[in-house]
Each structure stands twice: as structure tokens, then as C-alpha cells.
Design an enzyme around this catalytic site. Structure first.
Site, PDB file in Angstrom:
ATOM      1  N   LYS A  35     -75.645  98.527 -32.720  1.00 59.12           N
ATOM      2  CA  LYS A  35     -76.299  99.493 -32.543  1.00 59.12           C
ATOM      3  C   LYS A  35     -77.003  99.666 -31.206  1.00 59.12           C
ATOM      4  O   LYS A  35     -78.139  98.948 -31.230  1.00 59.12           O
ATOM      5  CB  LYS A  35     -77.107 100.076 -33.639  1.00 59.12           C
ATOM      6  CG  LYS A  35     -78.073 101.242 -33.695  1.00 59.12           C
ATOM      7  CD  LYS A  35     -78.762 101.489 -34.954  1.00 59.12           C
ATOM      8  CE  LYS A  35     -79.416 102.729 -35.143  1.00 59.12           C
ATOM      9  NZ  LYS A  35     -80.450 102.874 -33.904  1.00 59.12           N
ATOM     10  N   LYS A  38     -69.129 101.337 -40.465  1.00 61.11           N
ATOM     11  CA  LYS A  38     -68.672 102.762 -40.887  1.00 61.11           C
ATOM     12  C   LYS A  38     -67.256 102.566 -41.607  1.00 61.11           C
ATOM     13  O   LYS A  38     -66.580 101.501 -41.722  1.00 61.11           O
ATOM     14  CB  LYS A  38     -68.215 103.367 -39.525  1.00 61.11           C
ATOM     15  CG  LYS A  38     -69.176 103.864 -38.672  1.00 61.11           C
ATOM     16  CD  LYS A  38     -68.772 104.194 -37.184  1.00 61.11           C
ATOM     17  CE  LYS A  38     -69.787 104.524 -36.097  1.00 61.11           C
ATOM     18  NZ  LYS A  38     -69.341 105.093 -35.077  1.00 61.11           N
ATOM     19  N   CYS A  74    -121.107 104.220 -26.268  1.00 63.79           N
ATOM     20  CA  CYS A  74    -120.053 104.355 -25.461  1.00 63.79           C
ATOM     21  C   CYS A  74    -119.883 103.471 -24.434  1.00 63.79           C
ATOM     22  O   CYS A  74    -120.832 103.505 -23.847  1.00 63.79           O
ATOM     23  CB  CYS A  74    -119.832 105.994 -25.219  1.00 63.79           C
ATOM     24  SG  CYS A  74    -118.565 106.420 -24.247  1.00 63.79           S
ATOM     25  N   CYS A 100    -117.178 109.021 -29.643  1.00 65.81           N
ATOM     26  CA  CYS A 100    -118.327 109.487 -28.405  1.00 65.81           C
ATOM     27  C   CYS A 100    -118.637 110.822 -28.396  1.00 65.81           C
ATOM     28  O   CYS A 100    -117.689 111.747 -28.623  1.00 65.81           O
ATOM     29  CB  CYS A 100    -117.997 108.929 -27.251  1.00 65.81           C
ATOM     30  SG  CYS A 100    -119.072 109.506 -25.930  1.00 65.81           S
ATOM     31  N   CYS A 130    -118.804 112.882 -21.128  1.00 64.13           N
ATOM     32  CA  CYS A 130    -118.374 111.368 -21.175  1.00 64.13           C
ATOM     33  C   CYS A 130    -117.317 111.555 -20.200  1.00 64.13           C
ATOM     34  O   CYS A 130    -116.279 112.053 -20.020  1.00 64.13           O
ATOM     35  CB  CYS A 130    -117.929 110.984 -22.438  1.00 64.13           C
ATOM     36  SG  CYS A 130    -116.981 109.433 -22.485  1.00 64.13           S
ATOM     37  N   GLU A 154     -70.152  97.675 -35.454  1.00 62.92           N
ATOM     38  CA  GLU A 154     -70.432  97.706 -34.205  1.00 62.92           C
ATOM     39  C   GLU A 154     -72.006  97.616 -33.925  1.00 62.92           C
ATOM     40  O   GLU A 154     -72.656  97.777 -34.721  1.00 62.92           O
ATOM     41  CB  GLU A 154     -69.829  99.092 -33.571  1.00 62.92           C
ATOM     42  CG  GLU A 154     -70.342 100.333 -34.023  1.00 62.92           C
ATOM     43  CD  GLU A 154     -69.689 101.556 -33.592  1.00 62.92           C
ATOM     44  OE1 GLU A 154     -68.613 101.444 -32.897  1.00 62.92           O
ATOM     45  OE2 GLU A 154     -70.291 102.671 -33.991  1.00 62.92           O
ATOM     46  N   ASP A 182     -91.252 102.382 -34.532  1.00 60.36           N
ATOM     47  CA  ASP A 182     -90.056 102.992 -35.438  1.00 60.36           C
ATOM     48  C   ASP A 182     -90.141 102.578 -36.904  1.00 60.36           C
ATOM     49  O   ASP A 182     -89.906 103.394 -37.757  1.00 60.36           O
ATOM     50  CB  ASP A 182     -88.631 102.236 -34.954  1.00 60.36           C
ATOM     51  CG  ASP A 182     -88.131 102.714 -33.601  1.00 60.36           C
ATOM     52  OD1 ASP A 182     -88.755 103.523 -33.481  1.00 60.36           O
ATOM     53  OD2 ASP A 182     -87.004 102.242 -33.101  1.00 60.36           O
TER      54      ASP A 182
END
Length: 673
Positions: free
Chosen positions: A113, A287, A405, A424, A430, A111, A33
Site C-alpha cells: 500500500k 485483493k 499569555c 488568552c 494579543c 501488494e 491517521d
């Protein structure tokens, strides 16, 4: 006008939209986030500095959600907004000052969240008639049947003064204890675990079979009102009390407060006790309580001005870094990841964390054997922040990026100059890339093929049933019976084989844009794929287009254009297209033969909100009837379709003399040509 600013705005817009698709539609975000907020903040700052470059449909102006294709979509009666965020008390103080400058706030309502999935519940004459996800704020997914399985949600309101119609907004969540039990049962049955309760709630609510949702102990809390007929409320707290009296599940933890000091004390109190609550929270919502003051403050294009979300900082824990390994992705990108002693963070136990690339390991000064700080905060991918240097013993050792790889032995290299990622180059053969590509084809992001998961992809390759993805749609029961994964005890094709063949047949008719996504062309995500499909119409036209023609497509640009040119230049890639086409996979943009082509040859630009069409919906209708949609007005534009609150495109159309029509005129044109 800065060319570099335009390029960066285009890049950020594309990246943000792709991440929104992964978060809202797939429930599988690939960044935290905090990282997403940083991208959005950068775009906001650039647009503020260069307002002439901001598009009417910029992510900074819109809610940003999306839809999964397995659900019908309906419009909300009243737009369902998002919330703006602040991340510290300084930012919160700035919001307080801005708000109080416009109106003398009498009361604040605070309140928790809830970290869940936003839902819009429509009650008509007291009966629950529809439940929609937020979607893009205007249109959401219809999940009514699934929502009706949630035990604490009434199907019929009780009590006095029930309105004739009301939209109730809330959050569907997974109680933490129930989530732990669900993941334990998934682990026992060998199924993938949900990364966190938010993903668990979203995944459970989006089940195609409501009976599965009914088995998941989801809960819901309501916290707002949209459209309402037959009831009035003086304040947010008044509304909550009324909702509670009708039997709706409101929070017991909201509080009406008199001043900023009380608000900051509320924030501090729940930051200390965030794990004492039955569900996950990621902050506090503040709010303005009085509705007359809310109305005076109004809204931006995406969020109310009278509310703000105070986001708590991500959680951090320490653990021992046992090793740094690498994984090879479907486009060949080699990514180092931390393998750690198991540690619980943000409600889930983690052992792996991304390290992004070798340069990031060096930049953070991480050594194998270090005690490291990791951060998750409910996000899908935990991140290693850095080492705890004072806990070093001297036995730690540096990570050395492999030169070859780990799956095929090919020498690793950067594909292009300035590319910080190494890859790669053995794209065709692969094993890791093949497995990841085939697994991705079956994912919801691509062709959404049931049964084609990680295990089945591995079985198809290791048992040599297919050589690569070109063979996927030529599978038969006889071929599948050669793999233990797909066979019965008697060696014949079993249930897995039957399910896969049925799912593959369905996948052939998926839209062209999904076929494009399934091809794993570097940088081509859902947004670019949809633009390419609608612009060119069929895959061969895309394959034969020049880099300049491709780059001019909305949402594509030079980087994606170069990637497309490179992909289609490979003969084995063209073989995939040929075999898929011969097998019946969609390679043209089907617009519906039965629809009259009344808009053939016409180019439309849309601005403002329409009554009977969503933004995506109007584009589909135009394409269905032979027309073309564009995002910008030019001399090539035939009509500008104008809805409510049009943007700068209207002035541009007037300047160029482009014909301007409203929704009613568009419908006549649609019907008669």
C-alpha cells in the site's frame, strides 16, 4: 430516538468532514491517521446502532475526498473507490471469513500500500488524455499537465491489443531519497518543509505551474482499472501483466497467493522490511485475484468488498523531552507542545510534538527531562505517547501550565464552563493571535493569498503597517515600503509588495464562504461556512440571524450557532466586516446576475446519483438560478430530485406528497421555470 446520539453523530460528521477537507484538499492534516480512523469507527458504530439517524451523505458512505479550487473538476467515467481497513490479524481473519462465505476464493493478490496520492489516468486510443485526482470518488481535480511531467509514466501506450478507452488507477509518490533532497533544498532557501513524502507528492502535483512539478522527481505505480472498452482480463494479476506490456509502471512486488497463511507471511515480511523500499508504505492491500469473484462480491457505497487494506501500526521511537512550551493559536487556544532532542521517525526528523492540553500532560504522566515515546507513522503531527519511567534519573520536573499569555501577558482562562482548553482572552490585541489570524487569512484554507505567509504576517504587524486584519485590504505600495520585508534597497516598494497587492486584489472576489472561514470564527470551518453562505446569502443576514435560525442550518448546530452569535456581538469584529466590505471583499453569496432565476423561491432535495451533475455541482446550479438546496425532505420541500439508487428520502417525499422529478424534468424546469 436518542437526542444524545443524534448530537454526537452530527458532531462526528462535522469533525470528520473538516478533517477530510484538511487532508484531501489542503494536504495539511491536523490529526493522525489513527485518530481519524477512530472518529470514523465511532461514527460507524453509532449509525449501526441508530440506522434511522444515518444521513444519505454520511462520511461512512462516501469516499470523502475534496478539491482545491485552482483546478478544473471532471467526473470519473467509473466511480473511484476507497478501501476499507483492518488493523490486526483478528480483523483480517473476520474479513477473510466474510469474503469466503460469499464465494470460494481461488487466489489472493497481495501488494504494498503505497503512501501517496491516488490518481486516475484516462487513455483513449492509447493516448493519455486526462489525469484526475480521486476527489470525492465521483469527481476529481484535473492535473493532466502536471501528471505528464512524471518521467516513468508513458503519454502513449505501446504493444498489442491496446483498448480504445481505459481508466488506469494508480498512486503518485515521492521516492524517499528524492524527498530528502527536496526538503534539504527547501530548508536552504528558507521555505517551509513538507512534513512527509505523501504531502510532498500531493503538494507537488497540485502546483499551479507544471514547470514546478516537472522539477520534482515524482513517480507513479498503477494498481487498478476503472472503465475499459476493448480489452478484457480474467484476473487482477492478468490485468497487471497487460498494463506492464503497454509500458505502464506496475509494481514488481505484488504476489499471487493460495491461502491465508501465505497472505499473513507476506504482511509480516514487508512489515520487517518496510524501510528497505524506495517509497513509503503504510500497509498491504489484499485483493481477490479472479475478476469473476470480484464481480460476485461487488461493492459497498465507498469500497470494494473484494479488497482490504491491512494497515501497519504506527512507528514509535524514543527521545529526550527537553522542555514543554506553549503556543497561542488564532482563536486564543493555548496548546502545550513537547520540545525534544531531534529524532528521526517515519522518514522525517522531528523536534516538536503536540501535547494537546495541560490535562493530557498530567494524564500521560510526562515530566520535563523524561525519555518519551513518540509516534508519527508518516503523519503530519507527531504525538507523545508517554514516558519511559525506568529511564528516569530523579532530575525530571513537572510541567506547570502558565497562568499568563507568553505573548501579551493576559491572564489565561477557560472561556466557557467545562472547556478543557485555556485561552488568552485578549483576542483583539494579543500579538500571537493577530499573527496567526493574518497568516491563516492567506492560507489555502481561507482566502489563498500568495505572499501572505508567516514572515509577511509578522512583518506587517511588527513594522506597524497594520493594526489588525481590518486594515489588510487597505494596504498600498507606500505603506508596504516602510517595511524592510517589502522594500527594495532604495526604500521603495519591492517585488514582495507588488505580489502581495496583486494577490489581495484577487482575494477580494473569493466566494463568501471563504470570507467567513478567513474571519477565524471559532468552530466555523469550510463545511459550515458553505452552508451559511448558501442559506443566508450575505454576511449581514448571518450577523443578524438568531441562534435558533443559525442552528437549523445544515452542518451548523447549536455550538457553532453560539460561536457565531458571540463573534458578531463584538464591535471590533463588526468593524472588520465594514472595512473589508468598503475595500471590496466579497460579503454576499454571488450567484451570477446573468443566470435566469428560473428556480427562485423553490426548495430542492436531491437523492441518488445524477448523470450530469455532481452533488456539489447540483447545489451550485440550484443556487445560481435562485433556488435553495436542503439535505432533508419536509413539508417545505417543493421538489425531490431523484437519481440512481435513491435513499430513504424518496419514501419520505411520497409520504408527504412532495413532487418527485427526475434529472430530465429538472433540466426542463431549469430552462423554463
Amino acid at each position: 430516538m436518542s437526542a444524545s446520539a443524534r448530537q454526537r453523530i452530527d458532531e462526528l460528521t462535522q469533525e470528520i468532514r473538516d478533517h477530510q477537507f484538511k487532508y484531501y484538499v489542503l494536504d495539511k492534516p491536523t490529526i493522525t491517521d489513527a485518530q481519524f480512523d477512530a472518529l470514523l469507527a465511532e461514527l460507524t458504530a453509532l449509525e449501526a446502532k441508530h440506522p434511522e439517524l444515518r444521513a444519505d451523505d454520511s462520511p461512512t458512505l462516501n469516499i470523502g475526498g475534496g478539491f482545491a479550487t485552482s483546478f478544473e473538476q471532471h467526473d470519473h467515467i467509473e466511480k473511484m473507490m476507497s478501501l476499507d481497513n483492518v488493523f490486526d490479524l483478528t480483523e483480517l481473519t473476520t474479513w477473510f471469513e466474510r469474503t469466503e462465505k460469499e464465494t470460494p476464493v481461488k487466489q489472493w493478490l497481495c501488494e504494498l500500500k503505497v503512501d501517496g496520492l491516488a490518481i486516475n489516468l484516462l487513455y483513449e486510443s492509447g493516448n493519455l488524455t486526462r489525469a484526475l485526482t480521486r476527489g470525492n470518488g465521483v469527481t476529481g481535480e484535473d492535473v493532466t499537465l502536471n501528471v505528464k511531467t512524471i518521467k516513468n509514466l508513458p503519454h502513449t501506450l505501446s504493444g498489442k491489443n491496446i483498448p480504445s478507452l481505459i481508466e488506469v488507477r494508480g498512486e503518485v509518490f515521492f521516492p524517499l531519497d528524492a524527498f530528502a533532497e527536496l526538503n534539504a533544498s527547501l530548508e536552504e532557501s528558507g521555505k517551509p518543509l513538507f512534513a512527509n513524502p505523501r504531502n510532498g507528492a500531493a503538494g507537488s502535483l497540485r502546483q499551479k505551474d507544471p514547470r514546478i512539478t516537472a522539477q520534482r522527481p515524482l513517480s507513479v505505480v498503477v494498481h487498478g482499472i476503472g472503465a475499459c472498452e476493448g480489452a478484457t482480463f480474467a484476473s487482477q494479476s492478468d490485468a497487471y501483466e497487460m498494463l506492464k506490456s503497454w509500458g505502464l509502471p506496475t509494481s514488481e512486488r505484488y504476489r499471487v497467493l493460495k491461502n491465508r497463511k501465505e497472505v499473513t507471511e507476506f504482511i509480516s515480511e514487508y512489515e520487517k522490511h518496510r524501510h528497505d523500499i524506495e517509497h513509503e508504505i503504510d500497509g498491504v492491500v489484499i485483493k481477490v485475484n479472479q475478476f469473476d469473484q470480484q464481480n460476485a462480491l461487488g461493492f459497498t457505497s465507498r469500497a470494494p468488498k473484494w479488497a482490504i487494506a491491512f494497515k501497519y501500526p504506527p512507528e514509535e521511537v524514543t527521545t529526550r523531552l527537553l522542555d514543554i512550551k506553549v503556543s497561542v493559536g488564532r482563536t486564543g487556544r493555548v496548546t502545550p507542545f513537547a520540545f525534544m532532542e531531534p529524532v528521526k521517525v517515519a522518514g522525517s526528523t522531528v523536534t516538536n510534538a503536540t501535547l494537546h492540553n495541560a490535562q493530557e500532560v498530567v494524564r500521560k504522566g510526562i515530566l520535563i527531562g523524561d525519555v518519551v515515546v513518540i509516534r508519527k507513522a508518516g503523519d503530519v503531527i507527531p504525538e507523545v505517547l508517554g514516558p519511559v519511567i525506568e529511564k528516569r534519573t530523579g532530575s525530571e520536573k513537572p510541567f506547570i501550565m502558565p497562568t499568563h499569555c507568553p505573548d501579551c501577558g493576559s491572564e489565561l482562562r477557560a472561556i466557557s464552563e467545562g472547556d478543557i482548553d485555556i485561552r488568552c482572552p485578549n483576542t483583539q490585541f494579543c500579538p500571537a493571535q493577530l499573527r496567526e489570524r493574518i497568516y491563516y487569512i492567506g492560507s489555502r484554507a481561507a482566502l489563498d493569498i500568495d505572499v501572505l505567509g508567516y514572515e509577511s504576517a509578522q512583518a506587517l504587524l511588527s513594522d506597524k503597517i497594520i493594526d489588525d486584519e481590518s486594515d489588510l485590504f487597505d494596504l498600498t505600495a507606500e505603506k508596504l515600503s516602510k517595511s524592510e520585508f517589502f522594500q527594495k534597497k532604495d526604500g521603495t516598494a519591492g517585488a514582495n509588495a507588488e505580489k502581495l497587492l496583486i494577490a489581495l486584489e484577487k482575494a477580494k472576489s473569493r466566494p463568501l464562504w471563504r470570507t467567513l472561514v478567513a474571519l477565524s470564527i471559532r468552530h466555523v470551518g469550510p463545511t459550515a461556512a458553505q452552508s451559511l453562505a448558501s442559506t443566508f446569502g450575505y454576511i449581514e443576514a448571518i450577523a443578524s440571524a438568531s441562534a435558533q435560525e443559525l442552528a437549523q442550518v445544515d452542518g451548523v448546530g447549536a455550538t457553532i450557532a453560539d460561536s457565531l452569535i458571540d463573534w458578531f456581538s463584538q464591535a471590533w469584529h463588526r468593524d472588520i466586516i465594514t472595512q473589508w466590505t468598503n475595500a471590496g471583499v466579497t460579503t454576499i453569496n454571488v450567484v451570477g446576475e446573468s443566470a435566469p432565476q428560473t428556480l427562485a423561491g423553490l426548495t430542492f432535495v436531491v437523492t441518488g446519483g445524477l448523470v450530469d451533475f455532481t452533488r456539489d455541482g447540483i447545489a451550485e446550479v440550484i443556487a445560481l438560478h435562485g433556488g435553495k438546496s436542503s439535505s432533508s425532505v419536509s413539508k417545505k420541500t417543493d421538489y425531490l430530485l431523484v437519481g440512481a439508487d435513491p435513499g430513504s428520502k424518496l419514501a419520505k417525499a411520497q409520504e408527504l406528497g412532495v413532487a418527485i422529478i427526475d434529472e430530465a424534468q429538472f433540466k426542463k424546469l431549469l430552462a423554463r421555470g
